[in-house]
Write an enzyme that holds these catalytic residues in place. Structure first.
Site, mmCIF file in Angstrom:
data_model
loop_
_atom_site.group_PDB
_atom_site.id
_atom_site.type_symbol
_atom_site.label_atom_id
_atom_site.label_comp_id
_atom_site.label_asym_id
_atom_site.label_seq_id
_atom_site.Cartn_x
_atom_site.Cartn_y
_atom_site.Cartn_z
ATOM 1 N N SER A 145 53.373 36.192 77.974
ATOM 2 C CA SER A 145 53.568 36.367 76.653
ATOM 3 C C SER A 145 54.616 35.462 76.010
ATOM 4 O O SER A 145 55.720 35.370 76.474
ATOM 5 C CB SER A 145 53.563 37.876 76.038
ATOM 6 N N TYR A 158 58.238 45.236 75.737
ATOM 7 C CA TYR A 158 57.152 44.521 76.162
ATOM 8 C C TYR A 158 57.812 43.103 76.201
ATOM 9 O O TYR A 158 57.404 42.325 77.143
ATOM 10 C CB TYR A 158 56.213 44.446 74.918
HETATM 11 P P1 NAP Z 1 43.492 44.908 75.939
HETATM 12 O O1 NAP Z 1 42.418 44.542 75.049
HETATM 13 O O2 NAP Z 1 44.334 46.120 75.335
HETATM 14 O O3 NAP Z 1 43.198 45.461 77.260
HETATM 15 C C1 NAP Z 1 43.890 46.066 78.234
HETATM 16 C C2 NAP Z 1 43.499 45.921 79.527
HETATM 17 O O4 NAP Z 1 44.414 46.300 80.472
HETATM 18 C C3 NAP Z 1 42.253 47.069 79.556
HETATM 19 O O5 NAP Z 1 41.512 46.468 80.452
HETATM 20 C C4 NAP Z 1 42.910 48.357 80.159
HETATM 21 O O6 NAP Z 1 42.039 49.011 80.995
HETATM 22 C C5 NAP Z 1 44.049 47.543 81.027
HETATM 23 N N1 NAP Z 1 45.256 48.612 81.211
HETATM 24 C C6 NAP Z 1 45.865 49.099 80.441
HETATM 25 N N2 NAP Z 1 46.856 49.917 80.773
HETATM 26 C C7 NAP Z 1 46.607 49.901 82.104
HETATM 27 C C8 NAP Z 1 47.265 50.588 83.103
HETATM 28 N N3 NAP Z 1 48.302 51.422 83.105
HETATM 29 N N4 NAP Z 1 46.783 50.281 84.519
HETATM 30 C C9 NAP Z 1 45.728 49.460 84.814
HETATM 31 N N5 NAP Z 1 45.042 49.108 83.626
HETATM 32 C C10 NAP Z 1 45.614 49.034 82.402
HETATM 33 O O7 NAP Z 1 44.658 43.689 76.125
HETATM 34 P P2 NAP Z 1 44.510 42.265 75.971
HETATM 35 O O8 NAP Z 1 44.745 41.810 74.653
HETATM 36 O O9 NAP Z 1 43.149 41.547 76.417
HETATM 37 O O10 NAP Z 1 45.739 41.822 76.951
HETATM 38 C C11 NAP Z 1 45.737 41.368 78.249
HETATM 39 C C12 NAP Z 1 46.995 40.807 78.599
HETATM 40 O O11 NAP Z 1 47.312 39.659 77.859
HETATM 41 C C13 NAP Z 1 48.177 41.757 78.675
HETATM 42 O O12 NAP Z 1 48.977 41.406 79.828
HETATM 43 C C14 NAP Z 1 48.799 41.377 77.274
HETATM 44 O O13 NAP Z 1 50.147 41.696 77.414
HETATM 45 C C15 NAP Z 1 48.576 39.856 77.201
HETATM 46 N N6 NAP Z 1 48.912 39.230 76.142
HETATM 47 C C16 NAP Z 1 48.122 39.740 74.820
HETATM 48 C C17 NAP Z 1 48.095 39.220 73.681
HETATM 49 C C18 NAP Z 1 47.424 39.675 72.452
HETATM 50 O O14 NAP Z 1 47.844 39.239 71.401
HETATM 51 N N7 NAP Z 1 46.364 40.371 72.630
HETATM 52 C C19 NAP Z 1 49.220 38.097 73.472
HETATM 53 C C20 NAP Z 1 49.808 37.726 74.768
HETATM 54 C C21 NAP Z 1 49.763 38.245 76.007
HETATM 55 P P3 NAP Z 1 41.570 50.322 80.167
HETATM 56 O O15 NAP Z 1 40.607 50.011 79.096
HETATM 57 O O16 NAP Z 1 40.682 51.075 81.205
HETATM 58 O O17 NAP Z 1 42.494 51.436 80.079
#
Ligand code: NAP
Length: 252
Positions: A145, A158
């Protein structure tokens, strides 16, 4: 060559887009979910190609990490690439939490966002190095991130977890290069997913979009295409890199 790829957190958001990108490149995917098996099955059923599978488990639990990797290896016949994408983003501002809540948030965030990826990386790296045919390369790609560099005032654990994930990536790149294994990370800014939704749909949404001179945030596909490149086509020589994917919203 068809690669077998485990994508964590692929039941929605960025992970689902990564699974789609990589399967579109002709690879076989283990679509991982933390809990939501039905959502992961729906993602799997929408992927082009054949042989994709679903694996479920909490990456914050080391025993579950072992089960996740074993199950992906069994179903896909091995793993060539790990994409550490699963993560959580839970508010715990220093001026708005009790000491107990603060500790809980730090433990849980580091368990899921840093120790989980480290455990999965160990398991997959040992699988790659120990393959009967001998070391044949392989790739470990993590979704970090921008917050690691820019600070996360409401979610400090985070930001720290993602800084740790970038550092882990760099250490693994050096340690695993002799085995022909690449390790790299992508550092996205805000992305249009469930994780970012509360901020993007709220009163601060326009200000967040204006952080980028493109005046928008990333789509999941912007990040998926970057990860897809690192996980498959990128030259080994980029190993150790952390690719900024933030629409020029933060330059370092
Ligand atoms: P998201 O929509 O909240 O989806 C999160 C995913 O992670 C879901 O598939 C969820 O599965 C899984 N997950 C959550 N907790 C878990 C756990 N304890 N064990 C196993 N799986 C788990 O997130 P996203 O926005 O796509 O983010 C994906 C990655 O990108 C993350 O690492 C996040 O930090 C990074 N990121 C995101 C952003 C942003 O703005 N969105 C920015 C920078 C970086 P379930 O639904 O089954 O729980």
């Amino acid at each position: 060559m068809t690669l077998s790829i485990l994508v964590t957190g692929a039941s929605r958001g960025i992970g689902a887009a990564i699974a789609l990108d990589l399967s579109g490149r002709g690879h076989r995917i283990a679509v991982h979910a933390g809990r939501d098996t039905a959502a992961a099955e729906a993602v799997r059923d929408g992927l082009p190609g054949a042989g994709h599978t679903v694996v479920v488990g909490d990456v914050g639990d080391p025993d579950a990490c072992r089960r996740i990797v074993d199950s992906a290896v069994d179903s896909l016949g091995g793993i060539d690439v790990l994409v550490n994408n699963a993560g959580i983003f839970e508010a715990h501002p220093v001026d708005g939490t009790s000491f107990e809540e603060w500790q809980q948030a730090w433990r849980r965030t580091l368990d899921v966002n840093l120790l989980g990826p480290a455990n999965l990386a160990w398991l997959v790296a040992r699988h790659l190095v120990g393959r009967p045919a001998g070391p044949e390369g392989g790739r470990l790609v993590s979704v970090g991130s921008r917050g690691a560099y820019r600070g996360e005032p409401a979610t400090p654990a985070y930001g720290a977890s993602k800084a740790g994930l970038h550092a882990l990536t760099q250490s693994l790149a050096v340690a695993l290069a002799p085995h022909g294994i690449l390790a790299a990370a992508v550092a996205p800014g805000f992305v249009e997913t469930d994780m970012g939704r509360t901020v993007l749909d709220g009163p601060g949404g326009d200000a967040v979009r204006a952080q980028s001179p493109f005046n928008r945030v990333a789509t999941p596909e912007d990040i998926a295409r970057t990860v897809g490149w690192l996980a498959t086509d990128a030259p080994l020589w980029v190993s150790g890199t952390v690719v900024d994917a933030n629409g020029a919203s933060y330059l370092r």
